[in-house]
Write a protein that holds these residues in place. Structure first.
Motif, PDB file in Angstrom:
ATOM      1  N   GLY A 196       0.835  -1.187   0.000  1.00  9.25           N
ATOM      2  CA  GLY A 196       0.000   0.000   0.000  1.00  9.25           C
ATOM      3  C   GLY A 196       0.868   1.234   0.000  1.00  9.25           C
ATOM      4  O   GLY A 196       1.647   1.450   0.936  1.00  9.25           O
ATOM      5  N   PRO A 232      -1.636   7.707   0.231  1.00 10.66           N
ATOM      6  CA  PRO A 232      -2.519   8.566  -0.546  1.00 10.66           C
ATOM      7  C   PRO A 232      -1.873   9.338  -1.691  1.00 10.66           C
ATOM      8  O   PRO A 232      -2.576   9.965  -2.474  1.00 10.66           O
ATOM      9  N   GLY A 269      -3.080   4.017  -1.622  1.00 11.57           N
ATOM     10  CA  GLY A 269      -3.807   3.809  -0.374  1.00 11.57           C
ATOM     11  C   GLY A 269      -3.431   2.505   0.285  1.00 11.57           C
ATOM     12  O   GLY A 269      -2.261   2.172   0.448  1.00 11.57           O
ATOM     13  N   ASP A 270      -4.437   1.729   0.652  1.00 11.15           N
ATOM     14  CA  ASP A 270      -4.250   0.417   1.264  1.00 11.15           C
ATOM     15  C   ASP A 270      -4.733  -0.647   0.295  1.00 11.15           C
ATOM     16  O   ASP A 270      -5.772  -0.464  -0.358  1.00 11.15           O
ATOM     17  N   TYR A 324      -6.326  -3.310   0.603  1.00 11.31           N
ATOM     18  CA  TYR A 324      -7.627  -3.920   0.875  1.00 11.31           C
ATOM     19  C   TYR A 324      -8.775  -2.911   0.986  1.00 11.31           C
ATOM     20  O   TYR A 324      -9.890  -3.296   1.313  1.00 11.31           O
ATOM     21  N   VAL A 325      -8.502  -1.639   0.772  1.00  8.94           N
ATOM     22  CA  VAL A 325      -9.577  -0.645   0.791  1.00  8.94           C
ATOM     23  C   VAL A 325      -9.881  -0.261  -0.649  1.00  8.94           C
ATOM     24  O   VAL A 325      -9.215   0.590  -1.241  1.00  8.94           O
ATOM     25  N   GLY A 379      -9.118  -1.743  -3.218  1.00 11.58           N
ATOM     26  CA  GLY A 379      -7.921  -1.885  -4.036  1.00 11.58           C
ATOM     27  C   GLY A 379      -7.803  -3.229  -4.730  1.00 11.58           C
ATOM     28  O   GLY A 379      -6.780  -3.512  -5.362  1.00 11.58           O
ATOM     29  N   PRO A 413       0.291  -3.225   4.600  1.00 15.51           N
ATOM     30  CA  PRO A 413      -0.788  -2.232   4.663  1.00 15.51           C
ATOM     31  C   PRO A 413      -0.293  -0.838   4.314  1.00 15.51           C
ATOM     32  O   PRO A 413       0.890  -0.522   4.491  1.00 15.51           O
ATOM     33  N   SER A 457      -4.678   4.637   4.232  1.00 10.84           N
ATOM     34  CA  SER A 457      -5.823   4.809   3.344  1.00 10.84           C
ATOM     35  C   SER A 457      -6.136   6.284   3.113  1.00 10.84           C
ATOM     36  O   SER A 457      -6.099   7.095   4.042  1.00 10.84           O
ATOM     37  N   SER A 458      -6.467   6.608   1.884  1.00  8.16           N
ATOM     38  CA  SER A 458      -6.844   7.986   1.565  1.00  8.16           C
ATOM     39  C   SER A 458      -8.136   8.392   2.262  1.00  8.16           C
ATOM     40  O   SER A 458      -8.419   9.582   2.419  1.00  8.16           O
ATOM     41  N   SER A 459      -8.917   7.417   2.700  1.00  6.31           N
ATOM     42  CA  SER A 459     -10.199   7.722   3.333  1.00  6.31           C
ATOM     43  C   SER A 459     -10.036   8.505   4.630  1.00  6.31           C
ATOM     44  O   SER A 459     -10.938   9.244   5.025  1.00  6.31           O
ATOM     45  N   SER A 505     -17.619   3.213  -1.355  1.00  5.80           N
ATOM     46  CA  SER A 505     -17.205   3.377  -2.750  1.00  5.80           C
ATOM     47  C   SER A 505     -18.345   4.019  -3.524  1.00  5.80           C
ATOM     48  O   SER A 505     -19.484   3.560  -3.470  1.00  5.80           O
TER      49      SER A 505
END
Length: 410
Positions: A174, A177, A254-255, A257-258, A260, A280, A283-285, A309
């Motif tokens: 990952g 961001p 990002g990550d 698993y998010v 991705g 990992p 995450s951009s979130s 999403s």
């Protein structure tokens, strides 16, 4: 003794008695490493910091809640003397000398028989930097050298090739961001050791320029798809290069698993019998709102945040999102990949009870030099996206947290 340099050595303390005198800040800093070494630690001190006390409560050390007494070091292999009383320290140091116990003194290095080096760790390697003599000891200098070496090993700027055969395989990394400094140290090290890097468009592109010339960099967006779906083609490329005995890094934004598709790649590699490591990423979130001054949670404002999403519109039969339920939540809603669908998303949220005045922030190219933030409300966001020409990639934040921080610059 000060005329001769110290002899560096690594002590194997597992199961061996170590006595620590004093429960203050010095002990608090040194105890974790002794615990990690598996030492049988006895702390002798009337008092201790809350952190040291917590180690005793957890059973990591044995705490004798009293002052030092002659004989405390008799069965020890190693001693750390760090009380606030110089006389006690001298007495304990003398006992250590009598019993031939290697002894560190926090108050007087000249009177110690051992010195603690500045240590750091990087992927199974311990870096220890030791001053050559007590008279010239400069803890800040040794710590700076330690930090420079460890950081170089972690980020790949100090390359130490593996001389044993490396096991070929794939690492799903990952990349964070967008800002190259926000990749994990492990991810950066794996990049420096890679033979092949298959990179996403949203990965930290600046890192690719730092790779050695022999590394093959493949743009995942330009892999010939032929009769395959795009993801299948990427999976096949990972498998093909790994089977050639190469060390492959799949660099994702990002990550993994998010949103991705990381698990799809892990499953494909597992079916092909290829080892895969998942690293990992940030995450951009959460990182992109934070970079724009927006906390996704805030005391008294939002006790939860939901990441969704937005690549499929709410009225699309393929959508798996329960938009009516999201409209009823009082916390923060973070939408990824939703710029072109935000009008329909806002309309749906309002239709199911969300106030049209709910604040919205769109953060484009978050954490990069091109980052910009555009604010709106659910009622105005669709038009704002058009008039402000907001383009992907952008993270959309919906909720009262948008207005918590300082007002964005005009």
């Amino acid at each position: 003794m000060a005329e001769h340099p110290a002899y560096p050595v690594g002590l194997r303390l597992s199961g061996r008695r170590v006595v620590v005198l004093g429960g203050g800040q010095v002990a608090q800093r040194r105890l974790p490493a002794l615990i990690a070494a598996g030492a049988d630690i006895v702390l002798v001190s009337p008092e201790a910091t809350p952190s040291v006390e917590a180690m005793a409560d957890a059973g990591e050390i044995t705490w004798a809640r009293r002052p030092y007494q002659d004989g405390d070091l008799a069965e020890a292999w190693y001693a750390l003397i760090a009380t606030s009383d110089p006389e006690t320290n001298s007495a304990a140091s003398a006992e250590a000398e009598r019993h031939r116990v290697w002894c560190v003194r926090s108050d007087d290095a000249d009177q110690a028989t051992a010195w603690t080096p500045a240590t750091g760790h990087s992927e199974g390697v311990t870096v220890a930097v030791l001053t050559t003599d007590a008279r010239g000891r400069d803890p800040r200098h040794t710590a700076a050298i330690r930090d420079a070496v460890v950081e170089g090993l972690r980020d790949g700027t100090l390359v130490a090739p593996h001389h044993r055969t490396r096991t070929p395989g794939v690492a799903l990394v990952g990349g964070g961001p967008g800002d190259p400094d926000l990749i994990t140290v492990r991810g950066r090290r794996l990049l420096a050791e890679a033979d092949v890097v298959i990179a996403d468009r949203l990965g930290p592109r600046d890192l690719l320029a730092e790779l050695p010339p022999h590394v093959e960099v493949i743009d995942a967006a330009k892999i010939p798809y032929g009769r395959y779906m795009a993801q299948e083609a990427i999976n096949n490329a990972l498998i093909e290069h790994a089977k050639q005995g190469k060390s492959v890094v799949r660099l994702k934004g990002g990550d993994p698993y998010v949103f991705g598709r990381g698990m799809e790649e892990v499953q494909a590699l597992a079916e092909a019998g290829i080892a895969c490591t998942v690293v990992p990423g940030i995450s951009s979130s959460i990182s992109v709102p934070g970079a724009a001054g927006i906390p996704v949670t805030h005391r008294g404002v939002a006790h939860e945040f939901t990441v969704v999403s937005g690549h499929v519109a709410p009225d699309d039969e393929r959508s798996l999102v329960d938009w009516p339920s999201l409209a009823k939540l009082t916390g923060t809603l973070v939408i990824l990949m939703g710029v072109d669908k935000i009008g329909k998303i806002a309309e749906t949220l309002v239709a199911h009870g969300k106030s049209p005045d709910t604040p919205v922030a769109l953060v484009q190219e978050g954490t990069t030099a091109a980052q910009r933030r555009v604010d709106a409300t659910l009622a105005t966001v669709a038009e704002t996206v058009r008039t402000e020409d907001v383009k992907p990639p952008a993270v959309i934040v919906i909720g009262a947290v948008v207005q918590v921080g300082p007002a964005p610059a005009a």
